[in-house]
Motif scaffolding. Sequence first.
Motif, PDB file in Angstrom:
ATOM      1  N   GLN A   1       2.340  -0.383  -5.785  1.00 32.21           N
ATOM      2  CA  GLN A   1       0.963  -0.805  -5.591  1.00 32.21           C
ATOM      3  C   GLN A   1       0.530  -1.916  -6.511  1.00 32.21           C
ATOM      4  O   GLN A   1      -0.616  -2.308  -6.511  1.00 32.21           O
ATOM      5  CB  GLN A   1       0.033   0.393  -5.779  1.00 32.21           C
ATOM      6  CG  GLN A   1       0.383   1.505  -4.826  1.00 32.21           C
ATOM      7  CD  GLN A   1      -0.840   2.161  -4.246  1.00 32.21           C
ATOM      8  OE1 GLN A   1      -1.945   1.635  -4.326  1.00 32.21           O
ATOM      9  NE2 GLN A   1      -0.672   3.325  -3.689  1.00 32.21           N
ATOM     10  N   GLU A   2       1.463  -2.415  -7.256  1.00 35.67           N
ATOM     11  CA  GLU A   2       1.035  -3.443  -8.196  1.00 35.67           C
ATOM     12  C   GLU A   2       0.535  -4.684  -7.506  1.00 35.67           C
ATOM     13  O   GLU A   2      -0.487  -5.241  -7.857  1.00 35.67           O
ATOM     14  CB  GLU A   2       2.202  -3.804  -9.116  1.00 35.67           C
ATOM     15  CG  GLU A   2       2.215  -2.915 -10.338  1.00 35.67           C
ATOM     16  CD  GLU A   2       3.296  -3.288 -11.293  1.00 35.67           C
ATOM     17  OE1 GLU A   2       3.309  -2.764 -12.388  1.00 35.67           O
ATOM     18  OE2 GLU A   2       4.144  -4.127 -10.918  1.00 35.67           O
TER      19      GLU A   2
ATOM     20  N   THR B   1     -12.596  -0.099  -3.963  1.00 44.65           N
ATOM     21  CA  THR B   1     -11.490  -0.938  -4.409  1.00 44.65           C
ATOM     22  C   THR B   1     -10.838  -0.337  -5.640  1.00 44.65           C
ATOM     23  O   THR B   1      -9.625  -0.428  -5.822  1.00 44.65           O
ATOM     24  CB  THR B   1     -11.952  -2.373  -4.714  1.00 44.65           C
ATOM     25  OG1 THR B   1     -13.081  -2.314  -5.593  1.00 44.65           O
ATOM     26  CG2 THR B   1     -12.368  -3.065  -3.447  1.00 44.65           C
TER      27      THR B   1
ATOM     28  N   LEU C   1       0.825  -1.205   0.000  1.00 43.81           N
ATOM     29  CA  LEU C   1       0.000   0.000   0.000  1.00 43.81           C
ATOM     30  C   LEU C   1       0.855   1.249   0.000  1.00 43.81           C
ATOM     31  O   LEU C   1       0.522   2.254  -0.592  1.00 43.81           O
ATOM     32  CB  LEU C   1      -0.915  -0.002   1.226  1.00 43.81           C
ATOM     33  CG  LEU C   1      -1.906   1.144   1.298  1.00 43.81           C
ATOM     34  CD1 LEU C   1      -2.838   1.105   0.107  1.00 43.81           C
ATOM     35  CD2 LEU C   1      -2.727   1.024   2.562  1.00 43.81           C
TER      36      LEU C   1
ATOM     37  N   ILE D   1      -6.130  -7.202  -3.793  1.00 49.32           N
ATOM     38  CA  ILE D   1      -7.532  -6.807  -3.815  1.00 49.32           C
ATOM     39  C   ILE D   1      -8.320  -7.780  -4.673  1.00 49.32           C
ATOM     40  O   ILE D   1      -9.378  -8.245  -4.317  1.00 49.32           O
ATOM     41  CB  ILE D   1      -7.688  -5.381  -4.361  1.00 49.32           C
ATOM     42  CG1 ILE D   1      -7.115  -4.392  -3.377  1.00 49.32           C
ATOM     43  CG2 ILE D   1      -9.146  -5.088  -4.614  1.00 49.32           C
ATOM     44  CD1 ILE D   1      -7.898  -4.321  -2.097  1.00 49.32           C
TER      45      ILE D   1
ATOM     46  N   PHE E   1      -0.715  -4.879  -4.747  1.00 47.37           N
ATOM     47  CA  PHE E   1      -1.947  -4.603  -4.052  1.00 47.37           C
ATOM     48  C   PHE E   1      -3.150  -4.938  -4.916  1.00 47.37           C
ATOM     49  O   PHE E   1      -4.161  -5.427  -4.455  1.00 47.37           O
ATOM     50  CB  PHE E   1      -1.983  -3.134  -3.665  1.00 47.37           C
ATOM     51  CG  PHE E   1      -3.022  -2.837  -2.642  1.00 47.37           C
ATOM     52  CD1 PHE E   1      -2.798  -3.147  -1.325  1.00 47.37           C
ATOM     53  CD2 PHE E   1      -4.232  -2.292  -3.000  1.00 47.37           C
ATOM     54  CE1 PHE E   1      -3.761  -2.899  -0.383  1.00 47.37           C
ATOM     55  CE2 PHE E   1      -5.194  -2.044  -2.059  1.00 47.37           C
ATOM     56  CZ  PHE E   1      -4.963  -2.341  -0.750  1.00 47.37           C
ATOM     57  N   HIS E   2      -2.961  -4.665  -6.169  1.00 50.48           N
ATOM     58  CA  HIS E   2      -4.031  -4.970  -7.104  1.00 50.48           C
ATOM     59  C   HIS E   2      -4.376  -6.444  -7.042  1.00 50.48           C
ATOM     60  O   HIS E   2      -5.530  -6.840  -6.957  1.00 50.48           O
ATOM     61  CB  HIS E   2      -3.555  -4.581  -8.495  1.00 50.48           C
ATOM     62  CG  HIS E   2      -4.538  -4.908  -9.568  1.00 50.48           C
ATOM     63  ND1 HIS E   2      -5.844  -4.481  -9.545  1.00 50.48           N
ATOM     64  CD2 HIS E   2      -4.414  -5.639 -10.693  1.00 50.48           C
ATOM     65  CE1 HIS E   2      -6.465  -4.928 -10.623  1.00 50.48           C
ATOM     66  NE2 HIS E   2      -5.634  -5.626 -11.336  1.00 50.48           N
TER      67      HIS E   2
ATOM     68  N   SER F   1      -6.842   0.509  -5.630  1.00 50.53           N
ATOM     69  CA  SER F   1      -6.033  -0.315  -6.510  1.00 50.53           C
ATOM     70  C   SER F   1      -5.521   0.549  -7.632  1.00 50.53           C
ATOM     71  O   SER F   1      -6.266   1.072  -8.429  1.00 50.53           O
ATOM     72  CB  SER F   1      -6.901  -1.458  -7.040  1.00 50.53           C
ATOM     73  OG  SER F   1      -6.709  -1.640  -8.386  1.00 50.53           O
ATOM     74  N   SER F   2      -4.228   0.715  -7.683  1.00 55.50           N
ATOM     75  CA  SER F   2      -3.707   1.732  -8.588  1.00 55.50           C
ATOM     76  C   SER F   2      -3.831   1.330 -10.043  1.00 55.50           C
ATOM     77  O   SER F   2      -4.004   2.158 -10.908  1.00 55.50           O
ATOM     78  CB  SER F   2      -2.242   2.003  -8.284  1.00 55.50           C
ATOM     79  OG  SER F   2      -1.486   0.884  -8.707  1.00 55.50           O
ATOM     80  N   SER F   3      -3.705   0.033 -10.301  1.00 62.28           N
ATOM     81  CA  SER F   3      -3.758  -0.338 -11.712  1.00 62.28           C
ATOM     82  C   SER F   3      -5.167  -0.234 -12.261  1.00 62.28           C
ATOM     83  O   SER F   3      -5.411  -0.442 -13.412  1.00 62.28           O
ATOM     84  CB  SER F   3      -3.191  -1.731 -11.914  1.00 62.28           C
ATOM     85  OG  SER F   3      -3.335  -2.486 -10.746  1.00 62.28           O
TER      86      SER F   3
END
Lengths: 485, 536
Positions: free
Chosen positions: A48-49, B199, A44, A55, A51-52, B203-205
């Motif tokens: 952030q990859e 979300t 976080l 999630i 993190f994706h 979620s950056s992508s």
Amino acid sequence: MAMVMDLDFSGYSYSTTTTITTSTEGDQGCNWNDWSPVVDWEALSGDQEDFHYLIDSMMDENVVLHQPVRSIQEGYNRLSPDTMMTDEESNSTEDSKGLRLIHLLMAAAEALTGANKCRELARVILVRLKELVSPLDGTNMERLAAYFAEALEGLLDGAGGGGGGKKLLGGGKEEHHHQTDVLAAFQLLQDMSPYVKFGHFTANQAIIEAVAHDRRVHIVDYDIMEGIQWASLMQALVSRKDGPPTPHLRITALSRSGSGRRSFCTVQETGRRLTAFAASIGQPFSFHQCRLDADETFKPSSLKLVRGEALVINCMLHLPHFSYRASDSIASFLTGSKTLNPRLITLVEEEMGTTGETGFMGRFMDSLHHYSAVYDSLEAGFPMQGRARTLVERVFLGPRISGSLARIYRARGEGDVCSWGTWLAMVGFRPINISFANHCQAKLLLGLYDDGYRVEELSNNKLVLGWKSRRLLSASIWSSQDSDL
Amino acid sequence: MIIGELELYGTSEDILGCIGGSSYFPKFSDDPFEDGDFTGNSWWVHYQSLEHESIDNTVTVRTAPADLIISNQPLPSDLPKKRMVQDDMSPKTSQSSRKNHNRQINNADDGFAIAEHGVLSRKSAGSKKATKKSAGNNSNNGNNKEGRWAEHLLNPCAAAITVQNPSRVQHFLYVLRELSSLTGNANHRLAAHGLHALTHHISSSGISSASAGGSTFASSNPEFFKDSLINFNDISPWFRIPNNIANTSILQILAGQDQPSNLHILDIGGSHGVQWPTLLVDLSRRSGGPPPLVRLTVVTPSTDSDQLRSIPFAIGPPNYDFSSYLLAFAKSNHINLQINKLENIPLQNLNSQVINSSSVETLVICAQFSLHNLNHNTPDERTAFLRILKSLEPKGVILSENNIDCSCKNCGDFATGFSRRVEYLWRFLDSTSVAYKGRESEERRMMEAEAAKVLINTGEMNERKEKWCERMSSAGFIGEVLREETINGAKALLRKYDNNWEIRVEEKDGCISLWWKEQPVSFCSLWKIDLKVNDN
């Protein structure tokens, strides 16, 4: 269900003023490694990859953990996007469902009491929980969640009236159990686990040591139930080899009006049985009842005392003693006892976490932790006997959970809820050391059961029974300040 | 059956022959009110009949959504009975029984769980009390915070994101996941859309779909899209009222002109053509007939930018073109209509030449729900654009906008902004739930998915009407009071809808605002160039 026990709740700090805390106030950056029982949140703060993926995996119903792990933290730290389905898939989805249930329970508890209170939300969550779990089947976590959900629902329904009145037994609906069910459940509980015997044996050993030279012993029992504790005491007294002749044993049992429904035998029946048993082994014995009023105030004057007898107060508050007796009743009993200058007080109670949590949420989570350990321990005792366990859960644990939560709920905002042991110390009772023999006996007892059980000695006058890392029961010994030991 | 309906359908049948058919037949079979002969290709006619009911005070026409999927929940048992109630044959009664009907639905509008139904109906006992006239009778708990449980999860989650508390965020996401449902009641849907947006945010992508609900305007079938819009306007005044007020105002402006002239409407709105049929009809009925030429210049946003894609209701299906329908409709109403579409032209580039305006025509600018995407920070594109509008020398400007606070980064942190958007979406979902009577349908889902874009639309910068009025004034406009007729017409039209809707008229700024359960939704205002102001 080890997950619950090892779930690190440090990230949840429930104070009464706010439900949100930052774990790193004032830090330069956020040190995500400090915490996460669930996810590697390092992502976080920086890249952030991952993190994706995390999630995504959270969103994905088929989230897979690695092998069933004792610690959720361990497990999730190993979570990676390319985790393959393993043979332990069923365990994994079990774990993930358990996690969902915990979050739902937490949210429901919070919706009931938190700063962000919303009864409608609590209700909606409970509806959802009931869709997911049943008290009769499923994993330990699922059944436990079912009882907790039921307990919360009881609070929700009853809470509208604002602050529970003085109830004899903890809030929530009391089920009327069949006598045979209760008997069977009790028997099973004794066989599956050392809960019953641990308390009895520790107390009895202390009593025997304390009255070694006395000719007359008088025991006042707060909740005699079926009296099995005294059967083993009598046997021990009768079979003392060296030493004085068997003392005369008098037992006064407190009885309550209208509480017959919960026990499978009345106090009179217990008395008759004990009398017969004593006669059969040659133990001089007499039995008395002391009836309490409806509000359960204990009046020491209503006891019949005999000069020269050693007075022992016996207070068993743990499983399977049914539900929580109203605090007032217990307090009244113990305070009243003090005026009688008893030789010994034996107290066995459930050991709640010492996290220092004072808010409802903290205690709620602790309670969840506690009972999940209990469930685990029972499973260890009877791994294949699901139905036996569900019977014990239904008869004893369910009501206990409801009572426990009701007690916590009523006490919210009132500051610390301390254990009875602490209370005794505060009121002026003197702790008495647990003897070496007593401690050894406890170890021997536990040796007969699963080796997940352990015993430890605390503050010299207390033996604590625990399951794995969780303390469950404590048996402590006290004396009135003025008496001679 | 309400008797008047049959007559109405008889009329529509005559006109049917003038209009080209379409192969798409919406199915109205589930609605007992429906006459089976009613076909979808006469949607203009249908629209006409709808618009005029409020003026004639005749019957209410119910249409069922095109692809009605009845949910598993049994309908409230009092529903059929209410429909059959006919105290007397006066039209007013039919409207009021309809109102009762809606109120009943309000109480029971909880398509998700019977258990919840029980709770809500207990709490909504207040609905049985006498109603205040159109003052948002709070028949359903949804107005106060207690009944809006989704926000009790979404807002704390947003707050936890803002203060960067990962464990809390995680916790809320878990719970939201459990309680989200795109087919449940308004709360469940709000939870679902909110979860998706949250979300998406962390979620950056970026999650590929802009909406949790799948199909939005842009990906729908054009016929379905059109029918859904029409039906939506029939059951919810969300767009209908602003459109209605705009149309009446255009007529007002036209009537105020000294000599007859052509009418040129610059449409910077997102009605996707649905607004104009009523206006055309009204124009044709004017004393003195319609203007010799009616020009409609439509500014459509370019569909390329990502940001535009996340603007709710802005973009329709790519091959959707209402021009041919509108032209045909105009012809049948004897109106000389020209449509000019300006596509892919940034708003800042508008000028008289681009819109091809001339001084002999009456130019009216109709800006509905589009301008809030103009930057109101630096650079202040918004005020600049309003000045451009003034430079076009319109005889009137109709401005309709959301009446809420901004959620952009400059106006608050993520949590504040998010909670505002969520509140706004709640009003849409709640009122839409009532409009669709708690029933699930593809159409409803599409509308809600579109509206839910508000949660991720970072370009949106709403302002309250007071602020908009300030801006218009500073850009050189002066507010024009909307006539009694306009106001009464709008109120009469509103009666057709659920009585939690309310119109309020502000004395000091002359705006008409639309409110749902005593919360502001949108406002409409009319402006003229302030001749006393010199434009430098």
